[in-house]
Write a protein that holds these residues in place. Structure first.
Motif, short mmCIF file in Angstrom:
data_model
loop_
_atom_site.label_atom_id
_atom_site.label_comp_id
_atom_site.label_asym_id
_atom_site.label_seq_id
_atom_site.Cartn_x
_atom_site.Cartn_y
_atom_site.Cartn_z
N UNK A 1 -6.05 -11.33 5.66
CA UNK A 1 -5.55 -10.94 4.35
C UNK A 1 -4.80 -12.09 3.69
N UNK A 2 -4.07 -12.86 4.50
CA UNK A 2 -3.32 -14.00 3.97
C UNK A 2 -4.24 -15.07 3.42
N UNK A 3 -5.30 -15.38 4.16
CA UNK A 3 -6.25 -16.39 3.68
C UNK A 3 -6.94 -15.95 2.40
N UNK A 4 -7.28 -14.66 2.33
CA UNK A 4 -7.94 -14.13 1.13
C UNK A 4 -7.02 -14.24 -0.08
N UNK A 5 -5.75 -13.88 0.11
CA UNK A 5 -4.80 -13.91 -1.00
C UNK A 5 -4.55 -15.34 -1.45
N UNK B 1 9.60 -2.93 10.78
CA UNK B 1 9.76 -4.08 9.90
C UNK B 1 9.96 -5.37 10.70
N UNK B 2 10.79 -5.29 11.74
CA UNK B 2 11.06 -6.48 12.55
C UNK B 2 9.79 -6.97 13.25
N UNK B 3 8.96 -6.04 13.72
CA UNK B 3 7.71 -6.43 14.39
C UNK B 3 6.72 -7.04 13.41
N UNK B 4 6.61 -6.49 12.22
CA UNK B 4 5.66 -7.00 11.24
C UNK B 4 6.11 -8.33 10.65
N UNK B 5 7.41 -8.47 10.42
CA UNK B 5 7.92 -9.73 9.87
C UNK B 5 7.90 -10.82 10.92
N UNK C 1 4.53 -11.72 0.29
CA UNK C 1 4.01 -10.91 1.39
C UNK C 1 3.33 -11.80 2.42
N UNK C 2 2.62 -12.85 1.97
CA UNK C 2 1.92 -13.73 2.90
C UNK C 2 2.91 -14.42 3.82
N UNK C 3 3.99 -14.93 3.23
CA UNK C 3 4.96 -15.69 4.01
C UNK C 3 5.90 -14.79 4.79
N UNK C 4 6.10 -13.57 4.32
CA UNK C 4 7.06 -12.68 4.98
C UNK C 4 6.49 -12.07 6.25
N UNK C 5 5.28 -11.57 6.17
CA UNK C 5 4.69 -10.88 7.31
C UNK C 5 4.04 -11.88 8.27
N UNK C 6 4.65 -12.04 9.42
CA UNK C 6 4.11 -12.93 10.44
C UNK C 6 4.29 -12.30 11.82
N UNK C 7 3.58 -11.22 12.09
CA UNK C 7 3.70 -10.59 13.42
C UNK C 7 3.35 -11.57 14.53
N UNK C 8 4.09 -11.50 15.63
CA UNK C 8 3.95 -12.47 16.71
C UNK C 8 3.20 -11.88 17.90
N UNK C 9 2.43 -12.72 18.53
CA UNK C 9 1.72 -12.33 19.76
C UNK C 9 2.71 -12.34 20.93
N UNK C 10 2.66 -11.31 21.74
CA UNK C 10 3.50 -11.21 22.92
C UNK C 10 2.66 -10.71 24.09
#
Length: 234
Positions: free
Chosen positions: A213-217, A149-153, A1-10
């Motif tokens: 959440x990623x840093x915590x995990x 899904x595309x936005x969150x990944x 989940x940490x590596x999969x979810x990488x929403x991008x700034x636009x």
């Protein structure tokens, strides 16, 4: 989940401008259909595509489209719920709220549009369907889930999967004679536009939430690893 979810700034305009264009692409044909009292406003294109779809019928594709008929609506809604629950478990409540709100908004606006436009479905549908042909509910639900899904990944491959999934559902609904071609295009434009508009206010907070959440995990995983190593040494 940490590596999969990488929403991008636009930049905001890269989110809002496409959303408004997509909603216009949905609203204009819907208005034209309403002006024609429910009759197909794009009769030649719709009927030509429908005739071509009939030439594709075969037992194998019939079976495939039975599966897509379930996956495109019920399956997409269930997937939204599962995604929202998974995001809550992985400490991303705002992303979960975005996912649930996107799915519910697309569903509600699609049903409202069906009632307002009042377009008749093509004859000879191979599946049971509700009233109102424009826009396609299956395509709308599928598009909403895949765009979320595309936005969150936030990865290119997720965008490719989303596009292919949406196209497959669009072809399926016309193959089953459940919708005209313009119906499935309208469903995709409506759902994609709604999801992008909702992503605009959610984008920054989902990105921050995902990083925290990623840093915590990661910290917990490293702590668990240290505990295991200490236990082995003892």
């Amino acid at each position: 989940m940490i590596r999969v979810l990488r929403p991008r700034q636009r930049p905001s305009w890269q989110i809002v401008a496409p959303a408004l264009l997509l909603l216009c692409a949905f609203a204009v044909p819907g208005g034209l259909i309403m002006a024609g009292q429910g009759e197909p406003a794009f009769n030649r294109i719709d009927t030509t595509w429908q005739a071509y779809s009939f030439t594709l019928h075969a037992p194998f594709w019939d079976a495939v489209n039975v599966v897509l008929n379930w996956a495109g609506y019920t399956g997409a809604l269930v997937s939204h719920l599962v995604l929202a629950a998974a995001l809550l478990i992985w400490q991303r409540p705002r992303a979960a709220a975005f996912s649930a709100l996107a799915g519910l908004s697309a569903l509600g606006l699609t049903q409202l549009a069906k009632a307002l436009v009042g377009r008749d479905r093509p004859q000879g549908a191979k599946v049971l369907s509700d009233t109102g042909s424009y826009p396609s509910g299956h395509v709308s639900a599928t598009t909403a889930f895949l765009v979320v899904m595309a936005l969150l990944i936030g990865q290119q491959w997720a965008k490719v999967v989303a596009v292919l999934g949406i196209l497959a559902m669009m072809v399926s609904r016309t193959y089953l004679s459940a919708h005209w071609l313009s119906d499935v295009l309208g469903g995709a434009c409506l759902a994609a536009g709604v999801v992008l508009l909702l992503w605009w206010p959610f984008c920054d907070i989902c990105i921050q939430e995902n990083e925290i959440a990623g840093r915590t995990t990661i910290w917990r995983a490293r702590a668990l690893q240290r505990q295991q190593e200490a236990g082995q040494q003892e």
